[in-house]
Design a protein around this motif. Structure first.
Motif, PDB file in Angstrom:
ATOM      1  N   THR A 235       0.837  -1.205   0.000  1.00  0.00           N
ATOM      2  CA  THR A 235       0.000   0.000   0.000  1.00  0.00           C
ATOM      3  C   THR A 235       0.870   1.253   0.000  1.00  0.00           C
ATOM      4  O   THR A 235       0.646   2.173  -0.792  1.00  0.00           O
ATOM      5  CB  THR A 235      -0.935  -0.003   1.233  1.00  0.00           C
ATOM      6  OG1 THR A 235      -1.771  -1.158   1.157  1.00  0.00           O
ATOM      7  CG2 THR A 235      -1.794   1.247   1.277  1.00  0.00           C
ATOM      8  N   TYR A 236       1.870   1.294   0.877  1.00  0.00           N
ATOM      9  CA  TYR A 236       2.765   2.459   0.955  1.00  0.00           C
ATOM     10  C   TYR A 236       3.575   2.621  -0.329  1.00  0.00           C
ATOM     11  O   TYR A 236       3.760   3.730  -0.817  1.00  0.00           O
ATOM     12  CB  TYR A 236       3.718   2.315   2.145  1.00  0.00           C
ATOM     13  CG  TYR A 236       3.173   2.753   3.473  1.00  0.00           C
ATOM     14  CD1 TYR A 236       1.941   2.323   3.938  1.00  0.00           C
ATOM     15  CD2 TYR A 236       3.905   3.596   4.289  1.00  0.00           C
ATOM     16  CE1 TYR A 236       1.454   2.720   5.169  1.00  0.00           C
ATOM     17  CE2 TYR A 236       3.422   3.998   5.525  1.00  0.00           C
ATOM     18  CZ  TYR A 236       2.189   3.552   5.953  1.00  0.00           C
ATOM     19  OH  TYR A 236       1.722   3.950   7.170  1.00  0.00           O
ATOM     20  N   ALA A 237       4.087   1.516  -0.868  1.00  0.00           N
ATOM     21  CA  ALA A 237       4.895   1.580  -2.087  1.00  0.00           C
ATOM     22  C   ALA A 237       4.069   2.110  -3.252  1.00  0.00           C
ATOM     23  O   ALA A 237       4.570   2.891  -4.066  1.00  0.00           O
ATOM     24  CB  ALA A 237       5.459   0.201  -2.414  1.00  0.00           C
ATOM     25  N   ASP A 238       2.813   1.707  -3.300  1.00  0.00           N
ATOM     26  CA  ASP A 238       1.917   2.184  -4.350  1.00  0.00           C
ATOM     27  C   ASP A 238       1.692   3.699  -4.209  1.00  0.00           C
ATOM     28  O   ASP A 238       1.721   4.433  -5.187  1.00  0.00           O
ATOM     29  CB  ASP A 238       0.596   1.421  -4.277  1.00  0.00           C
ATOM     30  CG  ASP A 238      -0.232   1.539  -5.539  1.00  0.00           C
ATOM     31  OD1 ASP A 238       0.338   1.754  -6.625  1.00  0.00           O
ATOM     32  OD2 ASP A 238      -1.468   1.419  -5.437  1.00  0.00           O
ATOM     33  N   LEU A 239       1.506   4.159  -2.977  1.00  0.00           N
ATOM     34  CA  LEU A 239       1.279   5.588  -2.723  1.00  0.00           C
ATOM     35  C   LEU A 239       2.512   6.447  -3.011  1.00  0.00           C
ATOM     36  O   LEU A 239       2.400   7.540  -3.547  1.00  0.00           O
ATOM     37  CB  LEU A 239       0.874   5.806  -1.264  1.00  0.00           C
ATOM     38  CG  LEU A 239      -0.529   5.379  -0.874  1.00  0.00           C
ATOM     39  CD1 LEU A 239      -0.703   5.437   0.642  1.00  0.00           C
ATOM     40  CD2 LEU A 239      -1.557   6.266  -1.551  1.00  0.00           C
ATOM     41  N   PHE A 240       3.684   5.944  -2.637  1.00  0.00           N
ATOM     42  CA  PHE A 240       4.899   6.749  -2.720  1.00  0.00           C
ATOM     43  C   PHE A 240       5.812   6.408  -3.900  1.00  0.00           C
ATOM     44  O   PHE A 240       6.877   6.989  -4.050  1.00  0.00           O
ATOM     45  CB  PHE A 240       5.702   6.629  -1.414  1.00  0.00           C
ATOM     46  CG  PHE A 240       4.984   7.196  -0.226  1.00  0.00           C
ATOM     47  CD1 PHE A 240       4.869   8.571  -0.058  1.00  0.00           C
ATOM     48  CD2 PHE A 240       4.408   6.369   0.715  1.00  0.00           C
ATOM     49  CE1 PHE A 240       4.199   9.100   1.034  1.00  0.00           C
ATOM     50  CE2 PHE A 240       3.728   6.886   1.810  1.00  0.00           C
ATOM     51  CZ  PHE A 240       3.628   8.251   1.972  1.00  0.00           C
ATOM     52  N   GLY A 241       5.408   5.456  -4.723  1.00  0.00           N
ATOM     53  CA  GLY A 241       6.221   5.089  -5.877  1.00  0.00           C
ATOM     54  C   GLY A 241       7.544   4.459  -5.488  1.00  0.00           C
ATOM     55  O   GLY A 241       8.557   4.693  -6.144  1.00  0.00           O
ATOM     56  N   ALA A 242       7.537   3.658  -4.440  1.00  0.00           N
ATOM     57  CA  ALA A 242       8.771   3.065  -3.926  1.00  0.00           C
ATOM     58  C   ALA A 242       9.055   1.702  -4.549  1.00  0.00           C
ATOM     59  O   ALA A 242       8.148   0.990  -4.983  1.00  0.00           O
ATOM     60  CB  ALA A 242       8.689   2.914  -2.409  1.00  0.00           C
ATOM     61  N   GLU A 243      10.313   1.369  -4.556  1.00  0.00           N
ATOM     62  CA  GLU A 243      10.783   0.022  -4.893  1.00  0.00           C
ATOM     63  C   GLU A 243      10.771  -0.766  -3.585  1.00  0.00           C
ATOM     64  O   GLU A 243      11.059  -0.220  -2.520  1.00  0.00           O
ATOM     65  CB  GLU A 243      12.206   0.109  -5.442  1.00  0.00           C
ATOM     66  CG  GLU A 243      12.896  -1.219  -5.597  1.00  0.00           C
ATOM     67  CD  GLU A 243      14.374  -1.074  -5.967  1.00  0.00           C
ATOM     68  OE1 GLU A 243      15.001  -2.110  -6.190  1.00  0.00           O
ATOM     69  OE2 GLU A 243      14.894   0.065  -5.992  1.00  0.00           O
ATOM     70  N   VAL A 244      10.467  -2.058  -3.645  1.00  0.00           N
ATOM     71  CA  VAL A 244      10.401  -2.873  -2.435  1.00  0.00           C
ATOM     72  C   VAL A 244      11.415  -4.007  -2.501  1.00  0.00           C
ATOM     73  O   VAL A 244      11.513  -4.718  -3.508  1.00  0.00           O
ATOM     74  CB  VAL A 244       8.988  -3.448  -2.227  1.00  0.00           C
ATOM     75  CG1 VAL A 244       8.930  -4.296  -0.965  1.00  0.00           C
ATOM     76  CG2 VAL A 244       7.955  -2.328  -2.167  1.00  0.00           C
ATOM     77  N   LEU A 245      12.167  -4.156  -1.423  1.00  0.00           N
ATOM     78  CA  LEU A 245      13.097  -5.267  -1.259  1.00  0.00           C
ATOM     79  C   LEU A 245      12.499  -6.188  -0.200  1.00  0.00           C
ATOM     80  O   LEU A 245      12.258  -5.765   0.928  1.00  0.00           O
ATOM     81  CB  LEU A 245      14.464  -4.769  -0.790  1.00  0.00           C
ATOM     82  CG  LEU A 245      15.097  -3.649  -1.612  1.00  0.00           C
ATOM     83  CD1 LEU A 245      16.386  -3.165  -0.966  1.00  0.00           C
ATOM     84  CD2 LEU A 245      15.352  -4.108  -3.034  1.00  0.00           C
ATOM     85  N   VAL A 246      12.225  -7.432  -0.574  1.00  0.00           N
ATOM     86  CA  VAL A 246      11.661  -8.403   0.358  1.00  0.00           C
ATOM     87  C   VAL A 246      12.769  -9.365   0.745  1.00  0.00           C
ATOM     88  O   VAL A 246      13.412  -9.958  -0.119  1.00  0.00           O
ATOM     89  CB  VAL A 246      10.469  -9.167  -0.260  1.00  0.00           C
ATOM     90  CG1 VAL A 246       9.890 -10.161   0.740  1.00  0.00           C
ATOM     91  CG2 VAL A 246       9.397  -8.198  -0.744  1.00  0.00           C
ATOM     92  N   VAL A 247      12.978  -9.506   2.065  1.00  0.00           N
ATOM     93  CA  VAL A 247      14.107 -10.294   2.561  1.00  0.00           C
ATOM     94  C   VAL A 247      13.635 -11.392   3.503  1.00  0.00           C
ATOM     95  O   VAL A 247      12.811 -11.162   4.386  1.00  0.00           O
ATOM     96  CB  VAL A 247      15.110  -9.377   3.301  1.00  0.00           C
ATOM     97  CG1 VAL A 247      16.199 -10.176   3.976  1.00  0.00           C
ATOM     98  CG2 VAL A 247      15.712  -8.377   2.341  1.00  0.00           C
TER      99      VAL A 247
ATOM    100  N   ASN B 218       2.106  -3.803 -10.185  1.00  0.00           N
ATOM    101  CA  ASN B 218       3.201  -3.218 -10.968  1.00  0.00           C
ATOM    102  C   ASN B 218       4.174  -2.421 -10.103  1.00  0.00           C
ATOM    103  O   ASN B 218       4.660  -1.358 -10.501  1.00  0.00           O
ATOM    104  CB  ASN B 218       2.656  -2.354 -12.113  1.00  0.00           C
ATOM    105  CG  ASN B 218       1.885  -3.190 -13.113  1.00  0.00           C
ATOM    106  OD1 ASN B 218       2.327  -4.268 -13.492  1.00  0.00           O
ATOM    107  ND2 ASN B 218       0.741  -2.695 -13.524  1.00  0.00           N
ATOM    108  N   ILE B 219       4.453  -2.936  -8.915  1.00  0.00           N
ATOM    109  CA  ILE B 219       5.405  -2.291  -8.011  1.00  0.00           C
ATOM    110  C   ILE B 219       6.742  -3.003  -8.151  1.00  0.00           C
ATOM    111  O   ILE B 219       6.807  -4.230  -8.033  1.00  0.00           O
ATOM    112  CB  ILE B 219       4.894  -2.366  -6.555  1.00  0.00           C
ATOM    113  CG1 ILE B 219       3.591  -1.557  -6.433  1.00  0.00           C
ATOM    114  CG2 ILE B 219       5.947  -1.874  -5.572  1.00  0.00           C
ATOM    115  CD1 ILE B 219       2.844  -1.763  -5.139  1.00  0.00           C
ATOM    116  N   PRO B 220       7.826  -2.259  -8.413  1.00  0.00           N
ATOM    117  CA  PRO B 220       9.136  -2.885  -8.545  1.00  0.00           C
ATOM    118  C   PRO B 220       9.520  -3.615  -7.251  1.00  0.00           C
ATOM    119  O   PRO B 220       9.405  -3.052  -6.161  1.00  0.00           O
ATOM    120  CB  PRO B 220      10.095  -1.721  -8.801  1.00  0.00           C
ATOM    121  CG  PRO B 220       9.244  -0.537  -9.100  1.00  0.00           C
ATOM    122  CD  PRO B 220       7.879  -0.806  -8.565  1.00  0.00           C
ATOM    123  N   CYS B 221       9.944  -4.855  -7.402  1.00  0.00           N
ATOM    124  CA  CYS B 221      10.243  -5.682  -6.233  1.00  0.00           C
ATOM    125  C   CYS B 221      11.446  -6.583  -6.507  1.00  0.00           C
ATOM    126  O   CYS B 221      11.563  -7.163  -7.580  1.00  0.00           O
ATOM    127  CB  CYS B 221       9.025  -6.537  -5.899  1.00  0.00           C
ATOM    128  SG  CYS B 221       9.303  -7.745  -4.589  1.00  0.00           S
TER     129      CYS B 221
END
Length: 132
Positions: free
Chosen positions: A22-34, A66-69
């Motif tokens: 939700t936050y990444a969609d709002l702020f246009g962030a890339e997400v790193l899942v670890v 479509n969020i970069p991950c």
């Protein structure tokens, strides 16, 4: 902007994943899942396979929007909290999302709390998510 999510396939880590999306969609962030493998190089093959499946789920979860991950399966032999903080430092992460699982007082004394370690030592703000 880069977000980091600690993910182990548990219900509470899925809640953290959802909030991060939700936050990444709002702020246009890339997400790193670890996922941090506590056993390091001696980790059992079935646990490595489960972690890989969990990370594939996470990757697809972000692709739906479509969020970069990027996903990372770490096996550096550190406690998960320490591993996440170090990873955040190495990758210039702007915010961390972590699920908090309830533990008894005895478990906290013996095992410590990975979430507590992350909250206290992280180089950036941390959003904690409780069990839904």
């Amino acid at each position: 902007m880069k977000f980091l999510v600690g993910y182990n396939g548990s219900e509470v880590s899925r809640a953290a994943l959802s909030l991060a999306r939700t936050y990444a969609d709002l702020f246009g962030a890339e997400v790193l899942v670890v996922t941090s493998m506590v056993g390091g190089a001696s980790e059992k093959p079935d646990k490595i396979g489960k972690a890989a499946e969990d990370l594939k789920f996470a990757e697809n979860f972000f692709k739906e929007k479509n969020i970069p991950c990027e996903t990372h399966q770490l096996a550096r032999g550190m406690a998960p909290g320490e591993d996440m903080v170090r990873f955040a430092e190495e990758n210039d992460v702007d915010q961390i999302f972590v699920g908090i699982e309830k533990k008894s007082r005895t478990q906290k004394i013996i095992l410590g709390s990975n979430a507590q370690y992350i909250i206290l030592k992280a180089p950036c703000p941390v959003v904690s998510v409780n069990s839904p």
